[in-house]
Design a protein around this motif. Structure first.
Motif, PDB file in Angstrom:
ATOM      1  N   THR A 105     -60.705  73.302 -76.975  1.00  0.00           N
ATOM      2  CA  THR A 105     -61.360  72.155 -76.352  1.00  0.00           C
ATOM      3  C   THR A 105     -60.355  71.069 -76.004  1.00  0.00           C
ATOM      4  N   GLY A 106     -59.470  70.769 -76.968  1.00  0.00           N
ATOM      5  CA  GLY A 106     -58.478  69.717 -76.751  1.00  0.00           C
ATOM      6  C   GLY A 106     -57.577  70.033 -75.571  1.00  0.00           C
ATOM      7  N   ILE A 107     -57.134  71.300 -75.470  1.00  0.00           N
ATOM      8  CA  ILE A 107     -56.247  71.694 -74.369  1.00  0.00           C
ATOM      9  C   ILE A 107     -56.974  71.565 -73.028  1.00  0.00           C
ATOM     10  N   LEU A 108     -58.236  72.027 -72.990  1.00  0.00           N
ATOM     11  CA  LEU A 108     -59.009  71.945 -71.742  1.00  0.00           C
ATOM     12  C   LEU A 108     -59.221  70.496 -71.321  1.00  0.00           C
ATOM     13  N   LEU A 109     -59.563  69.638 -72.303  1.00  0.00           N
ATOM     14  CA  LEU A 109     -59.812  68.233 -71.971  1.00  0.00           C
ATOM     15  C   LEU A 109     -58.542  67.549 -71.484  1.00  0.00           C
ATOM     16  N   ALA A 110     -57.409  67.880 -72.144  1.00  0.00           N
ATOM     17  CA  ALA A 110     -56.137  67.279 -71.727  1.00  0.00           C
ATOM     18  C   ALA A 110     -55.795  67.725 -70.310  1.00  0.00           C
ATOM     19  N   GLN A 161     -50.365  57.524 -74.890  1.00  0.00           N
ATOM     20  CA  GLN A 161     -50.708  58.826 -74.309  1.00  0.00           C
ATOM     21  C   GLN A 161     -49.512  59.416 -73.580  1.00  0.00           C
ATOM     22  N   ARG A 162     -49.524  60.745 -73.490  1.00  0.00           N
ATOM     23  CA  ARG A 162     -48.436  61.443 -72.799  1.00  0.00           C
ATOM     24  C   ARG A 162     -48.944  61.974 -71.475  1.00  0.00           C
ATOM     25  N   SER A 163     -48.468  61.387 -70.389  1.00  0.00           N
ATOM     26  CA  SER A 163     -48.895  61.899 -69.095  1.00  0.00           C
ATOM     27  C   SER A 163     -47.739  61.991 -68.108  1.00  0.00           C
ATOM     28  N   ALA A 164     -46.603  61.354 -68.421  1.00  0.00           N
ATOM     29  CA  ALA A 164     -45.513  61.307 -67.457  1.00  0.00           C
ATOM     30  C   ALA A 164     -44.806  62.652 -67.363  1.00  0.00           C
ATOM     31  N   GLY A 165     -44.491  63.050 -66.144  1.00  0.00           N
ATOM     32  CA  GLY A 165     -43.642  64.207 -65.917  1.00  0.00           C
ATOM     33  C   GLY A 165     -44.250  65.542 -66.279  1.00  0.00           C
ATOM     34  N   ALA A 175     -53.497  64.544 -69.040  1.00  0.00           N
ATOM     35  CA  ALA A 175     -52.826  63.627 -69.961  1.00  0.00           C
ATOM     36  C   ALA A 175     -53.213  63.986 -71.394  1.00  0.00           C
ATOM     37  N   GLY A 176     -52.268  63.826 -72.303  1.00  0.00           N
ATOM     38  CA  GLY A 176     -52.571  63.997 -73.711  1.00  0.00           C
ATOM     39  C   GLY A 176     -52.829  62.634 -74.329  1.00  0.00           C
ATOM     40  N   ILE A 177     -54.106  62.353 -74.598  1.00  0.00           N
ATOM     41  CA  ILE A 177     -54.480  61.010 -75.049  1.00  0.00           C
ATOM     42  C   ILE A 177     -54.809  61.070 -76.537  1.00  0.00           C
ATOM     43  N   SER A 178     -54.174  60.181 -77.335  1.00  0.00           N
ATOM     44  CA  SER A 178     -54.319  60.314 -78.783  1.00  0.00           C
ATOM     45  C   SER A 178     -55.640  59.760 -79.296  1.00  0.00           C
ATOM     46  N   THR A 179     -56.363  59.017 -78.465  1.00  0.00           N
ATOM     47  CA  THR A 179     -57.668  58.531 -78.932  1.00  0.00           C
ATOM     48  C   THR A 179     -58.802  59.428 -78.454  1.00  0.00           C
ATOM     49  N   ARG A 180     -58.472  60.500 -77.759  1.00  0.00           N
ATOM     50  CA  ARG A 180     -59.490  61.407 -77.244  1.00  0.00           C
ATOM     51  C   ARG A 180     -60.257  62.040 -78.409  1.00  0.00           C
ATOM     52  N   GLY A 181     -61.517  62.284 -78.176  1.00  0.00           N
ATOM     53  CA  GLY A 181     -62.266  63.053 -79.162  1.00  0.00           C
ATOM     54  C   GLY A 181     -62.725  62.263 -80.362  1.00  0.00           C
ATOM     55  N   SER A 182     -62.652  60.925 -80.308  1.00  0.00           N
ATOM     56  CA  SER A 182     -63.178  60.178 -81.446  1.00  0.00           C
ATOM     57  C   SER A 182     -64.698  60.236 -81.398  1.00  0.00           C
ATOM     58  N   GLY A 183     -65.286  60.543 -82.522  1.00  0.00           N
ATOM     59  CA  GLY A 183     -66.732  60.692 -82.569  1.00  0.00           C
ATOM     60  C   GLY A 183     -67.231  62.072 -82.204  1.00  0.00           C
ATOM     61  N   PHE A 184     -66.322  62.949 -81.725  1.00  0.00           N
ATOM     62  CA  PHE A 184     -66.760  64.306 -81.385  1.00  0.00           C
ATOM     63  C   PHE A 184     -67.297  65.041 -82.601  1.00  0.00           C
ATOM     64  N   GLU A 185     -66.673  64.745 -83.776  1.00  0.00           N
ATOM     65  CA  GLU A 185     -67.123  65.465 -84.965  1.00  0.00           C
ATOM     66  C   GLU A 185     -68.580  65.154 -85.261  1.00  0.00           C
ATOM     67  N   VAL A 204     -52.535  66.077 -77.137  1.00  0.00           N
ATOM     68  CA  VAL A 204     -51.220  65.428 -77.116  1.00  0.00           C
ATOM     69  C   VAL A 204     -50.107  66.462 -77.260  1.00  0.00           C
ATOM     70  N   LEU A 205     -50.285  67.395 -78.205  1.00  0.00           N
ATOM     71  CA  LEU A 205     -49.220  68.369 -78.441  1.00  0.00           C
ATOM     72  C   LEU A 205     -49.007  69.263 -77.227  1.00  0.00           C
ATOM     73  N   SER A 206     -50.118  69.697 -76.567  1.00  0.00           N
ATOM     74  CA  SER A 206     -49.942  70.577 -75.414  1.00  0.00           C
ATOM     75  C   SER A 206     -49.172  69.843 -74.320  1.00  0.00           C
ATOM     76  N   ALA A 207     -49.396  68.531 -74.212  1.00  0.00           N
ATOM     77  CA  ALA A 207     -48.634  67.756 -73.223  1.00  0.00           C
ATOM     78  C   ALA A 207     -47.182  67.614 -73.660  1.00  0.00           C
ATOM     79  N   TYR A 208     -46.991  67.307 -74.953  1.00  0.00           N
ATOM     80  CA  TYR A 208     -45.629  67.092 -75.477  1.00  0.00           C
ATOM     81  C   TYR A 208     -44.774  68.345 -75.317  1.00  0.00           C
ATOM     82  N   PHE A 209     -45.355  69.515 -75.602  1.00  0.00           N
ATOM     83  CA  PHE A 209     -44.578  70.748 -75.575  1.00  0.00           C
ATOM     84  C   PHE A 209     -44.097  71.089 -74.171  1.00  0.00           C
TER      85      PHE A 209
END
Lengths: 338, 341
Positions: free
Chosen positions: B249-254, B166-170, B259-269, B90-95
């Motif tokens: 990992t988060g940056i690559l997946l986004a 999620q952040r995906s616009a623009g 898109a920066g999705i805030s529910t991504r990675g649930s259960g990854f731990e 999310v942050l990489s998308a937001y920035f």
């Protein structure tokens, strides 16, 4: 000179002990005071302390109050149970299925609590008999139970609810929503009775002493003839049964069998215990103070919901957990120093 | 007589192989067996596509697993990686969303160049890692409690930054590049990054004093301290490393999803922990290997793709993961007990 020094130490020690005794209550009072000054949209008549509002809050939060009080015991033995949230989810779903299929309240309650006992027994078996590290063992069962809860809900729908042929009976919501005494529900009264029973268990019975012994120094406890395996296993079973009871209350409150309802409940229980001053390495803790800790969380979650958007919840929860850890650490460190 | 012979054989084998390589070989055999069974029972399972998909679908668990393995070897848990994956995405998308162009709040970002955005995101991930380090290494709080808290904080920051969505616009075009550079077939550049990280981790684990110190700390923290290892600093470094890997990992997946999705990675731990445990690591510390973790990730991949191929409902993934982990722990302990008798 030396006696003077001693008295300062003992005075300091006394002060810290008092702080340790009362800080959970102080935090609760502060949280309630702050919330009652805010004018949230969700609060009825704009005040947090409006009686109907408080009663509603207490009716809503029964599951977390129950689980937190029982969770203290597992902390005291120096163990961990991460599966309570999943047991809550699973039993909520099972209870909804049973009621939907025409079982009476009492029968479904007994079946569900028996299921909780079974799930707790599995946890205890993994930890105490197979000697898998508590965190790992209960992480495994956490995922298994959560998967089972989701699996019991038929594909295509998100929760157990009224269908065309089957309807939830009228009395489904009575346990958690019916107002029997000053706006409080039966479920809340059960939670209070459970709290009293747990306090008696911890303070007045030999079992309570065994818990502390097992958590303080396991080898010493075993050498003095305490069957630590049985004691801790018993606590796991108790926690399973209590989580199942909480599941009945949750199903009655939601009126549906929601399979993800327990996600994060274990974190909330941990926060409650830490706020209540339970030492996570074992040997020390108070059921009543964990109950107060749970009240703090409940007030915070409900209060915050009405002031800021829902998506702040998780961040707030994490921040409170870290705050509780710091507080717990500071106080226990001072205890060692004195 | 015969029994005696086999006993002696076992002994001589025990002299040659360490427990670690023994377990790795056993788990590799398990992997082959599972793959063979899946190929025989499921139609069209045995194909290059399946093998390629195994790599393409599991690289992120491997990257996370590297950090978690080192931590587990030193006797610590990290449950915050899944949260950090979400936060980093999310942050990489937001920035790097445009600063003053978005029509809605979700399209409004900080308008940074992508490189700066990545660096800043990784910095934020390191802050979470530093929190872990502070509480666990310095204050010696139980790692499970602290990382459960930082998991909530990291994912919470992701949710707040994405306003619960999620952040995906623009997003600029470059945002979707690094996660989508094709290598061959379904395998993208991210898998190659994972492979490089694994090789680096193997080198660190086996050939550097840093790696060997990790084992020493896990086996006996006090002995490590007395023999001059800076235990606190070491554990702090491991947590920083783990959070950095989770951030990557988060940056690559986004980038892959753009898109920066805030529910991504649930259960990854849990998945990262599972593959590490499958690889023979133990939370009691001092045992475990990166190579075993990679084999574990492949086993988990075969099991989940087989479940998918058998048309089991997706909920089975939860249950299967739990059962597989349980069996692995029990079987590995049984094997080692028998072997070292």
């Amino acid at each position: 000179m030396s006696s003077n020094c001693e008295s300062t130490i003992s005075r300091g020690y006394k002060a810290k002990r008092i702080i340790k005794e009362i800080y959970a209550y102080v935090i609760l009072v502060v949280v309630v005071a702050v919330l009652s000054m805010l004018k949230g949209e969700l609060f009825q008549r704009g005040n947090f302390l409006f009686p109907a509002n408080v009663a509603n809050l207490l009716r809503m939060s029964v599951p977390i109050l129950m689980i937190s009080s029982a969770f203290t015991l597992i902390f005291i033995t120096g163990n961990m149970d991460l599966s309570v949230g999943s047991i809550l989810s699973l039993t909520t779903v099972v209870n909804a299925i049973l009621v939907l299929n025409g079982f009476s309240f009492l029968v479904s309650l007994i079946i569900v609590v028996a299921l909780g006992v079974l799930l707790g027994t599995i946890n205890g078996f993994l930890v105490m008999k197979l000697r898998i590290t508590p965190v790992i063992a209960t992480l495994i069962t956490m995922n298994a139970y959560q998967g089972l809860a989701r699996y019991l809900v038929p594909p295509g729908i998100s929760s157990i609810t009224n269908t065309e042929t089957q309807k939830m009976p009228e009395w489904m919501g009575f346990f958690s929503k019916g107002q029997v005494f000053m706006g409080l529900s039966w479920a809340f009264i059960v939670a209070i009775v459970l709290l009293i029973a747990l306090v008696i268990l911890q303070k007045k019975t030999v079992f309570g002493k065994y818990l502390v012994a097992a958590g303080g120094n396991r080898t010493a406890a075993e050498l003095s003839g305490i069957n630590v395996v049985k004691v801790v296993w018993g606590v796991y079973i108790l926690l399973g049964a209590v989580s199942a009871l909480a599941g009945v209350a949750r199903a009655s409150y939601l009126l549906i069998g929601e399979p993800y309802t327990g996600v994060g409940a274990e974190t909330e229980a941990i926060i409650a215990c830490l706020l209540g001053g339970t030492v996570f390495s074992g040997g020390e803790g108070s059921v009543v103070k964990s109950f107060v800790g749970a009240l703090i969380i409940v007030c915070l979650t409900f209060g915050l919901k009405s002031v800021i958007p829902e998506y702040w919840q998780l961040l707030a929860k994490g921040a409170v957990l870290v705050f509780a850890v710091v507080l717990n650490h500071l106080l226990s460190k001072e205890r060692i120093a004195s | 007589m015969r029994k005696n012979e086999s006993n002696m054989k076992n002994r001589s084998l025990a002299g040659k192989l360490s427990n670690e390589s023994y377990l790795n070989r056993v788990m590799f055999l398990v992997l082959i067996t599972l793959f063979a069974i899946a190929s025989m029972t499921i139609k069209n399972y045995f194909s290059t596509a399946t093998a390629l998909n195994l790599v393409a679908n599991n690289w992120y668990i491997v990257i996370l697993g590297v950090g978690v393995t080192f931590l587990l070897v030193s006797g610590h848990l990290d449950m915050s990686v899944g949260g950090i994956v979400a936060m980093a995405g999310v942050l990489s998308a937001y920035f790097c969303q445009p600063a003053n162009e978005g029509f809605s709040e979700l399209g409004q970002g900080l308008g940074m160049p992508y490189g700066v955005a990545i660096l800043l995101t990784l910095l934020c991930c390191l802050v979470i890692g530093a929190l872990n380090a502070l509480f666990i290494a310095k204050m010696r709080v139980a790692s499970i409690i602290v990382t459960l808290g930082t998991m909530s904080i990291a994912r919470g920051i992701g949710q707040v930054a994405a306003l619960g969505a999620q952040r995906s616009a623009g997003l600029p075009d470059i945002f979707g590049v690094i996660g989508n550079v094709p290598l061959f077939g379904p395998i993208k550049i991210a898998a190659a990054i994972a492979a490089l990280l694994v090789i680096a981790a193997l080198f660190i684990e086996k050939k550097t004093s840093f790696g060997r110190r990790t084992y020493l700390i896990g086996a006996n923290r006090e002995a490590a301290r007395l023999s001059g290892v800076k235990v606190e600093r070491h554990i702090a470094l491991l947590y920083l490393l783990s959070s950095l890997l989770a951030g990557i990992t988060g940056i690559l997946l986004a980038s892959e999803m753009k898109a920066g999705i805030s529910t991504r990675g649930s259960g990854f731990e849990f998945s990262a922990l599972v593959v590490t445990l499958l690889g023979g690591a133990s939370i009691d510390g001092g045992v475990g290997s990166v190579l075993g973790m990679v084999i574990g990730a492949m086993i988990l991949g075969v099991v989940s793709s087989a479940a998918y191929g058998m048309l089991l409902r997706p909920e089975w993934q939860f249950i299967l993961k739990a059962i597989v982990t349980f069996l692995a722990i029990i079987a590995q302990r049984y094997l080692l007990d028998r072997r070292n008798k």
